[in-house]
Design a protein around this motif. Structure first.
Motif, PDB file in Angstrom:
ATOM      1  N   ASN A  70      40.469  47.987  42.859  1.00  0.00           N
ATOM      2  CA  ASN A  70      39.528  46.730  43.563  1.00  0.00           C
ATOM      3  C   ASN A  70      40.133  46.696  44.868  1.00  0.00           C
ATOM      4  O   ASN A  70      39.656  46.379  45.907  1.00  0.00           O
ATOM      5  CB  ASN A  70      39.620  45.434  42.779  1.00  0.00           C
ATOM      6  CG  ASN A  70      38.500  45.409  41.713  1.00  0.00           C
ATOM      7  OD1 ASN A  70      37.607  46.362  41.669  1.00  0.00           O
ATOM      8  ND2 ASN A  70      38.750  44.647  40.979  1.00  0.00           N
ATOM      9  N   GLU A 179      35.764  31.963  38.295  1.00  0.00           N
ATOM     10  CA  GLU A 179      37.071  31.922  39.222  1.00  0.00           C
ATOM     11  C   GLU A 179      37.655  33.255  39.974  1.00  0.00           C
ATOM     12  O   GLU A 179      38.488  33.320  40.657  1.00  0.00           O
ATOM     13  CB  GLU A 179      38.285  31.602  38.240  1.00  0.00           C
ATOM     14  CG  GLU A 179      37.974  30.085  37.783  1.00  0.00           C
ATOM     15  CD  GLU A 179      38.550  29.078  38.684  1.00  0.00           C
ATOM     16  OE1 GLU A 179      39.242  29.298  39.485  1.00  0.00           O
ATOM     17  OE2 GLU A 179      37.950  28.005  38.456  1.00  0.00           O
ATOM     18  N   GLN A 180      36.920  34.395  39.547  1.00  0.00           N
ATOM     19  CA  GLN A 180      37.369  35.752  39.874  1.00  0.00           C
ATOM     20  C   GLN A 180      36.520  36.366  40.852  1.00  0.00           C
ATOM     21  O   GLN A 180      35.343  35.894  41.060  1.00  0.00           O
ATOM     22  CB  GLN A 180      37.213  36.446  38.589  1.00  0.00           C
ATOM     23  CG  GLN A 180      37.877  36.217  37.474  1.00  0.00           C
ATOM     24  CD  GLN A 180      39.455  36.258  37.626  1.00  0.00           C
ATOM     25  OE1 GLN A 180      40.097  36.936  38.303  1.00  0.00           O
ATOM     26  NE2 GLN A 180      40.098  35.195  37.186  1.00  0.00           N
ATOM     27  N   TRP A 181      37.325  36.946  41.776  1.00  0.00           N
ATOM     28  CA  TRP A 181      36.540  37.725  42.891  1.00  0.00           C
ATOM     29  C   TRP A 181      36.717  39.287  42.825  1.00  0.00           C
ATOM     30  O   TRP A 181      37.661  39.697  42.454  1.00  0.00           O
ATOM     31  CB  TRP A 181      37.401  37.580  44.421  1.00  0.00           C
ATOM     32  CG  TRP A 181      36.944  38.329  45.406  1.00  0.00           C
ATOM     33  CD1 TRP A 181      37.805  39.499  45.734  1.00  0.00           C
ATOM     34  CD2 TRP A 181      35.877  38.443  46.016  1.00  0.00           C
ATOM     35  NE1 TRP A 181      37.288  40.308  46.601  1.00  0.00           N
ATOM     36  CE2 TRP A 181      35.922  39.720  46.975  1.00  0.00           C
ATOM     37  CE3 TRP A 181      34.744  37.787  46.119  1.00  0.00           C
ATOM     38  CZ2 TRP A 181      34.822  40.076  47.705  1.00  0.00           C
ATOM     39  CZ3 TRP A 181      33.792  38.373  47.074  1.00  0.00           C
ATOM     40  CH2 TRP A 181      33.869  39.435  47.808  1.00  0.00           C
ATOM     41  N   THR A 182      35.510  39.870  42.703  1.00  0.00           N
ATOM     42  CA  THR A 182      35.483  41.375  42.678  1.00  0.00           C
ATOM     43  C   THR A 182      34.727  41.860  44.350  1.00  0.00           C
ATOM     44  O   THR A 182      33.902  41.119  44.610  1.00  0.00           O
ATOM     45  CB  THR A 182      34.587  41.952  41.559  1.00  0.00           C
ATOM     46  OG1 THR A 182      33.426  41.354  41.458  1.00  0.00           O
ATOM     47  CG2 THR A 182      35.449  41.498  40.168  1.00  0.00           C
ATOM     48  N   LYS A 185      31.253  41.239  45.384  1.00  0.00           N
ATOM     49  CA  LYS A 185      30.638  40.373  44.564  1.00  0.00           C
ATOM     50  C   LYS A 185      29.659  39.526  45.255  1.00  0.00           C
ATOM     51  O   LYS A 185      29.606  38.977  46.581  1.00  0.00           O
ATOM     52  CB  LYS A 185      31.461  39.190  44.089  1.00  0.00           C
ATOM     53  CG  LYS A 185      31.161  38.123  43.135  1.00  0.00           C
ATOM     54  CD  LYS A 185      32.355  37.251  42.729  1.00  0.00           C
ATOM     55  CE  LYS A 185      31.868  35.994  41.645  1.00  0.00           C
ATOM     56  NZ  LYS A 185      31.581  36.455  40.563  1.00  0.00           N
ATOM     57  N   ILE A 192      37.088  32.121  45.440  1.00  0.00           N
ATOM     58  CA  ILE A 192      38.402  32.019  45.862  1.00  0.00           C
ATOM     59  C   ILE A 192      38.264  30.877  47.029  1.00  0.00           C
ATOM     60  O   ILE A 192      38.998  30.073  47.192  1.00  0.00           O
ATOM     61  CB  ILE A 192      39.216  33.204  46.324  1.00  0.00           C
ATOM     62  CG1 ILE A 192      39.175  34.276  45.407  1.00  0.00           C
ATOM     63  CG2 ILE A 192      40.480  32.933  46.888  1.00  0.00           C
ATOM     64  CD1 ILE A 192      39.586  33.841  44.093  1.00  0.00           C
TER      65      ILE A 192
END
Length: 230
Positions: A70, A179-182, A185, A192
């Motif tokens: 990533n 809660e997660q960033w990819t 996205k 975040i």
């Protein structure tokens, strides 16, 4: 620091949806310059996303190496934001005395009326850079402009029962986006950035940036179409 400050997170999806949308940028340029000339105390921070160039290179990298991590994908997206940011910097050159900002925590003069920023480092989108800059220069509202008119209860492309929202709390919004960033996205405001904005008690208006009249209504404090996250 600046009472008359507007922070705008300008999505790459409207700067360069497939190619650079110069007709849209010309109209936006004219509208924002009029807004700035009316009152010399007005300031705007423009934070640029990556758009089609980011997707193009990220998808190419995935084809070349399906196991790419990533961080590498994020760096490709960040470089794309720099291209878009440099274009916006040139557009507002007469109002912008700083170079393109690629580190929102670094030295910034902000003597002009416009500051243009782009991607900083992996781990989040340029939405987070917008929050950092709003925090730094005491902006309480971020105008998040993309190709969607409102935040929905679910992805309307996948769920026909998804409903548009006029307003939503940070708690409810963060439950929706996670809660997660990819890299790449596709969420109205990235997770975040959302965590940081919620902690700072900021407000974010998500709106269709292609509707420039509506954008100006937000700036002027008039009635607008969009979703307020607070």
């Amino acid at each position: 620091m600046y009472n008359n400050l507007a922070v705008i997170s300008l999505g790459g999806s409207i700067i360069a949806p497939e190619k650079v949308d110069y007709a849209f940028l010309k109209e936006l340029n004219s509208a924002l310059k009029t807004y700035l000339k009316e009152d010399k105390s007005r300031k705007i921070i423009l934070v640029c996303g990556g758009g089609a160039p980011a997707r193009l290179y990220q998808n190419a990298m995935r084809e070349i190496n399906p196991d790419v991590d990533n961080e590498e994908l994020d760096w490709l997206g960040i470089r794309a934001t720099h291209i878009n940011g440099q274009l916006l910097k040139a557009m507002f050159n007469e109002f912008c005395t700083d170079n393109l900002i690629t580190d929102p925590t670094g030295h910034i003069n902000f003597q002009g009326q416009v500051l243009v920023a782009a991607g900083w480092k992996p781990g989040f989108s340029t939405d987070n850079d917008a929050v950092i800059l709003a925090e730094r220069f005491e902006g309480r509202l971020i105008i998040n402009l993309s190709n969607i008119a409102k935040v929905y209860t679910d992805d309307p492309k996948k769920n026909p029962d998804a409903k548009p929202l006029d307003a939503i709390s940070w708690d409810d919004y963060r439950t929706m986006v996670g809660e997660q960033w990819t890299p790449g996205k596709n969420s109205p405001f990235d997770p975040i950035a959302s965590k940081r904005a919620a902690k700072m008690h900021m407000e974010v208006v998500c709106a269709d940036g292609r509707n420039i009249e509506n954008t100006m209504n937000i700036l002027y404090g008039r009635k607008y179409e969009g979703t307020l996250i607070s």
